[in-house]
Design a protein around this motif. Sequence first.
Motif, PDB file in Angstrom:
ATOM      1  N   ASN A 150     -35.393 -45.940  -1.947  1.00 43.78           N
ATOM      2  CA  ASN A 150     -36.022 -44.900  -2.464  1.00 43.78           C
ATOM      3  C   ASN A 150     -34.838 -43.809  -2.563  1.00 43.78           C
ATOM      4  O   ASN A 150     -33.817 -44.123  -2.472  1.00 43.78           O
ATOM      5  CB  ASN A 150     -37.101 -44.762  -1.362  1.00 43.78           C
ATOM      6  CG  ASN A 150     -36.554 -44.204  -0.248  1.00 43.78           C
ATOM      7  OD1 ASN A 150     -35.591 -43.624   0.016  1.00 43.78           O
ATOM      8  ND2 ASN A 150     -37.463 -44.889   0.853  1.00 43.78           N
ATOM      9  N   LEU A 151     -35.387 -42.742  -3.009  1.00 44.45           N
ATOM     10  CA  LEU A 151     -34.673 -41.603  -3.688  1.00 44.45           C
ATOM     11  C   LEU A 151     -33.800 -41.080  -2.374  1.00 44.45           C
ATOM     12  O   LEU A 151     -32.421 -40.946  -2.337  1.00 44.45           O
ATOM     13  CB  LEU A 151     -35.354 -40.463  -4.209  1.00 44.45           C
ATOM     14  CG  LEU A 151     -34.708 -39.150  -4.413  1.00 44.45           C
ATOM     15  CD1 LEU A 151     -33.681 -39.637  -5.682  1.00 44.45           C
ATOM     16  CD2 LEU A 151     -35.611 -38.077  -5.115  1.00 44.45           C
ATOM     17  N   ASN A 388     -22.987 -42.744  -8.587  1.00 45.42           N
ATOM     18  CA  ASN A 388     -24.585 -42.968  -9.026  1.00 45.42           C
ATOM     19  C   ASN A 388     -24.877 -43.812 -10.070  1.00 45.42           C
ATOM     20  O   ASN A 388     -26.022 -44.233  -9.612  1.00 45.42           O
ATOM     21  CB  ASN A 388     -24.780 -41.239  -9.387  1.00 45.42           C
ATOM     22  CG  ASN A 388     -24.868 -40.225  -8.385  1.00 45.42           C
ATOM     23  OD1 ASN A 388     -25.082 -40.651  -7.071  1.00 45.42           O
ATOM     24  ND2 ASN A 388     -24.696 -39.189  -8.669  1.00 45.42           N
ATOM     25  N   TYR A 392     -27.717 -46.794  -9.564  1.00 44.94           N
ATOM     26  CA  TYR A 392     -28.427 -46.965 -10.700  1.00 44.94           C
ATOM     27  C   TYR A 392     -28.500 -48.627 -10.886  1.00 44.94           C
ATOM     28  O   TYR A 392     -29.419 -49.217 -10.905  1.00 44.94           O
ATOM     29  CB  TYR A 392     -28.192 -46.430 -11.955  1.00 44.94           C
ATOM     30  CG  TYR A 392     -28.937 -46.757 -12.894  1.00 44.94           C
ATOM     31  CD1 TYR A 392     -30.402 -46.810 -13.310  1.00 44.94           C
ATOM     32  CD2 TYR A 392     -28.431 -47.621 -13.813  1.00 44.94           C
ATOM     33  CE1 TYR A 392     -31.185 -47.363 -14.460  1.00 44.94           C
ATOM     34  CE2 TYR A 392     -28.912 -48.136 -15.277  1.00 44.94           C
ATOM     35  CZ  TYR A 392     -30.235 -47.906 -15.307  1.00 44.94           C
ATOM     36  OH  TYR A 392     -30.848 -48.404 -16.442  1.00 44.94           O
ATOM     37  N   ILE A 397     -32.103 -46.958  -9.012  1.00 41.44           N
ATOM     38  CA  ILE A 397     -32.305 -45.396  -9.003  1.00 41.44           C
ATOM     39  C   ILE A 397     -31.932 -44.782 -10.239  1.00 41.44           C
ATOM     40  O   ILE A 397     -30.892 -44.665 -11.038  1.00 41.44           O
ATOM     41  CB  ILE A 397     -31.495 -45.008  -7.586  1.00 41.44           C
ATOM     42  CG1 ILE A 397     -31.888 -45.949  -6.491  1.00 41.44           C
ATOM     43  CG2 ILE A 397     -31.611 -43.491  -7.558  1.00 41.44           C
ATOM     44  CD1 ILE A 397     -33.384 -45.402  -6.175  1.00 41.44           C
ATOM     45  N   ASP A 398     -32.959 -43.675 -10.457  1.00 42.12           N
ATOM     46  CA  ASP A 398     -32.654 -42.995 -11.747  1.00 42.12           C
ATOM     47  C   ASP A 398     -31.667 -41.849 -11.347  1.00 42.12           C
ATOM     48  O   ASP A 398     -31.807 -40.864 -10.429  1.00 42.12           O
ATOM     49  CB  ASP A 398     -34.020 -42.035 -12.109  1.00 42.12           C
ATOM     50  CG  ASP A 398     -34.022 -41.356 -13.247  1.00 42.12           C
ATOM     51  OD1 ASP A 398     -32.726 -40.953 -13.581  1.00 42.12           O
ATOM     52  OD2 ASP A 398     -34.847 -40.708 -13.582  1.00 42.12           O
ATOM     53  N   THR A 399     -30.454 -41.722 -11.893  1.00 42.43           N
ATOM     54  CA  THR A 399     -29.497 -40.874 -11.656  1.00 42.43           C
ATOM     55  C   THR A 399     -29.832 -39.390 -11.854  1.00 42.43           C
ATOM     56  O   THR A 399     -29.098 -38.578 -11.292  1.00 42.43           O
ATOM     57  CB  THR A 399     -28.074 -41.227 -12.443  1.00 42.43           C
ATOM     58  OG1 THR A 399     -28.381 -41.211 -13.895  1.00 42.43           O
ATOM     59  CG2 THR A 399     -27.687 -42.614 -11.963  1.00 42.43           C
ATOM     60  N   TYR A 400     -30.635 -39.149 -12.755  1.00 42.17           N
ATOM     61  CA  TYR A 400     -31.019 -37.965 -13.217  1.00 42.17           C
ATOM     62  C   TYR A 400     -31.924 -37.140 -11.931  1.00 42.17           C
ATOM     63  O   TYR A 400     -31.704 -36.066 -11.666  1.00 42.17           O
ATOM     64  CB  TYR A 400     -31.431 -37.794 -14.354  1.00 42.17           C
ATOM     65  CG  TYR A 400     -30.770 -37.793 -15.466  1.00 42.17           C
ATOM     66  CD1 TYR A 400     -29.743 -36.648 -16.007  1.00 42.17           C
ATOM     67  CD2 TYR A 400     -30.609 -39.069 -16.117  1.00 42.17           C
ATOM     68  CE1 TYR A 400     -28.809 -36.947 -16.869  1.00 42.17           C
ATOM     69  CE2 TYR A 400     -29.323 -39.160 -17.162  1.00 42.17           C
ATOM     70  CZ  TYR A 400     -28.691 -38.015 -17.559  1.00 42.17           C
ATOM     71  OH  TYR A 400     -27.731 -38.260 -18.544  1.00 42.17           O
ATOM     72  N   GLN A 401     -32.630 -38.085 -11.054  1.00 42.39           N
ATOM     73  CA  GLN A 401     -33.360 -37.717  -9.990  1.00 42.39           C
ATOM     74  C   GLN A 401     -32.190 -37.421  -9.264  1.00 42.39           C
ATOM     75  O   GLN A 401     -32.443 -36.382  -8.425  1.00 42.39           O
ATOM     76  CB  GLN A 401     -34.286 -38.889  -9.666  1.00 42.39           C
ATOM     77  CG  GLN A 401     -35.556 -38.694 -10.198  1.00 42.39           C
ATOM     78  CD  GLN A 401     -36.433 -39.770  -9.216  1.00 42.39           C
ATOM     79  OE1 GLN A 401     -36.338 -40.688  -9.134  1.00 42.39           O
ATOM     80  NE2 GLN A 401     -37.787 -39.285  -8.804  1.00 42.39           N
ATOM     81  N   THR A 403     -29.542 -36.238  -9.604  1.00 45.55           N
ATOM     82  CA  THR A 403     -28.613 -35.053  -9.685  1.00 45.55           C
ATOM     83  C   THR A 403     -29.723 -33.867  -9.419  1.00 45.55           C
ATOM     84  O   THR A 403     -29.105 -32.822  -9.027  1.00 45.55           O
ATOM     85  CB  THR A 403     -28.278 -34.992 -11.287  1.00 45.55           C
ATOM     86  OG1 THR A 403     -27.348 -36.091 -11.519  1.00 45.55           O
ATOM     87  CG2 THR A 403     -27.978 -33.438 -11.689  1.00 45.55           C
ATOM     88  N   ARG A 404     -31.076 -33.978  -9.840  1.00 44.12           N
ATOM     89  CA  ARG A 404     -31.852 -32.885  -9.688  1.00 44.12           C
ATOM     90  C   ARG A 404     -32.170 -32.362  -8.106  1.00 44.12           C
ATOM     91  O   ARG A 404     -32.018 -31.310  -7.787  1.00 44.12           O
ATOM     92  CB  ARG A 404     -33.313 -33.224 -10.172  1.00 44.12           C
ATOM     93  CG  ARG A 404     -33.381 -32.936 -11.594  1.00 44.12           C
ATOM     94  CD  ARG A 404     -34.883 -33.156 -11.829  1.00 44.12           C
ATOM     95  NE  ARG A 404     -35.498 -34.457 -11.721  1.00 44.12           N
ATOM     96  CZ  ARG A 404     -35.410 -35.433 -12.534  1.00 44.12           C
ATOM     97  NH1 ARG A 404     -34.711 -35.665 -13.796  1.00 44.12           N
ATOM     98  NH2 ARG A 404     -36.139 -36.467 -12.256  1.00 44.12           N
ATOM     99  N   HIS A 405     -32.045 -33.379  -7.330  1.00 43.43           N
ATOM    100  CA  HIS A 405     -32.038 -33.275  -5.797  1.00 43.43           C
ATOM    101  C   HIS A 405     -30.740 -33.009  -5.129  1.00 43.43           C
ATOM    102  O   HIS A 405     -30.630 -32.753  -4.141  1.00 43.43           O
ATOM    103  CB  HIS A 405     -32.750 -34.340  -5.261  1.00 43.43           C
ATOM    104  CG  HIS A 405     -34.323 -34.510  -5.504  1.00 43.43           C
ATOM    105  ND1 HIS A 405     -34.704 -35.130  -6.505  1.00 43.43           N
ATOM    106  CD2 HIS A 405     -35.238 -34.136  -4.551  1.00 43.43           C
ATOM    107  CE1 HIS A 405     -36.007 -35.285  -6.532  1.00 43.43           C
ATOM    108  NE2 HIS A 405     -36.327 -34.563  -5.359  1.00 43.43           N
TER     109      HIS A 405
END
Length: 425
Positions: A150-151, A388, A392, A397-401, A403-405
Amino acid sequence: MRRQVAAYAIFAGIVLSCLSAWPGSPVPIWTAGLCLWGGALLLAANVASRNLRQSLVLMAVGLAGIGYGALHGQPLTLETFLSANVGLVGMVAAVSFLALIAPTSAPARQPGQGRSIFTTLLGVHLFGSVINMSAAFIFGDRMAAGGKLNLGQSLILSRASSLGAFWSPFYAAMAVGLSVAPHANVFQVMLTGIPMAILGMGLSFWQLQHNAESMDIQGVPVSFAALALPMSMAAAVLLLHHFYPPLPILTLITLLAPLMAVMVGLHRSAGQVRVVVQRVSGHIEDRLPRMVNEILLFLSAGLLTQGGKAVIAGLGDWRLFDSFAGVQAVIMYLAIVASSLLGLHPIIGISMFAAMLNGLDVDPSLLALVSICSWAVGTAVGPLSGINLALYGRYGIDTYQITRHTLLYALAMSVLVSVMLLLVS
């Protein structure tokens, strides 16, 4: 056959990079570069399209710069084309041999409250300080449920891995820092970087523990007795460098990493040389070719640096800065981290700035610090950074997620890094 030839060409490049850096050695560094470039180009078809595009652009700009310099009286030699970043690539490839003696599993996962989040962060960080990204996969595979993370778990691996760049002599970040600033005081750089890594670890622990329930974070405890490998390897390098300073840190690591892998392998196999030879040759033929993305990118970035230096020399008195102190160091750091957010690897920004600072009276330790700090934060927040993208590719895992977190973390760390750079300059 092509893959096997390329694998042993890369291995020959590792050996020759050691020999060429030895004080008084008659071996020219371009021989190592020739092997590494040859191995990388033989494997060009295996390079990810994004990396290939970036590498081709770096090569084109670098060659154009070298051509401009030649037209303005700069000499052209084999070293011009084949020497840049050779020590860096040799070290990064050599360190991969330590994966042969790293643990292949971690303890079972535990709920993520408190202790297990901290021990997972620390375990991935300390193991990763020597075996790099392999540590993230060892711990990640045990945390993954059904092959997925998970994230929150991905953030643990991304943060812990990237924090090693602040201080570990086995990271490509330190190799790059010492490549652009070969006269940097390694002990000073490490002692300055360690508090930054501790602050980053504390900030990450606070954020992840605060969100453990909502993100369903589950960590993995670590046995600190198992940390003998990273600690003994780091101690061996620093002690040898202390007693024999003429040998560069990069060369020491390039030499010691495969040797330690062989010696520990012999001990574990009760002296069965054939078994160890099979494992080492298997590593050469399988793992080294899979590093072609990093190898080609780092070599291309080196060519960009050479081209930039040739252009600066051809322009005469032009300099990006009149001096290089705290403010300029902060500007360089922020620019590289910002470029990482846009998808550029930190080595590209570091190479460009190194070229533009050529000829300026620069404190090498300060330049090395900027390089490792921008790498540590840039790879954590960059959506297209190596760690990252690896998360993925392995766990979806979404790498942009990520980045956002990581934006708030990157902002906080950038404030701390900027203050540190102003204080030490």
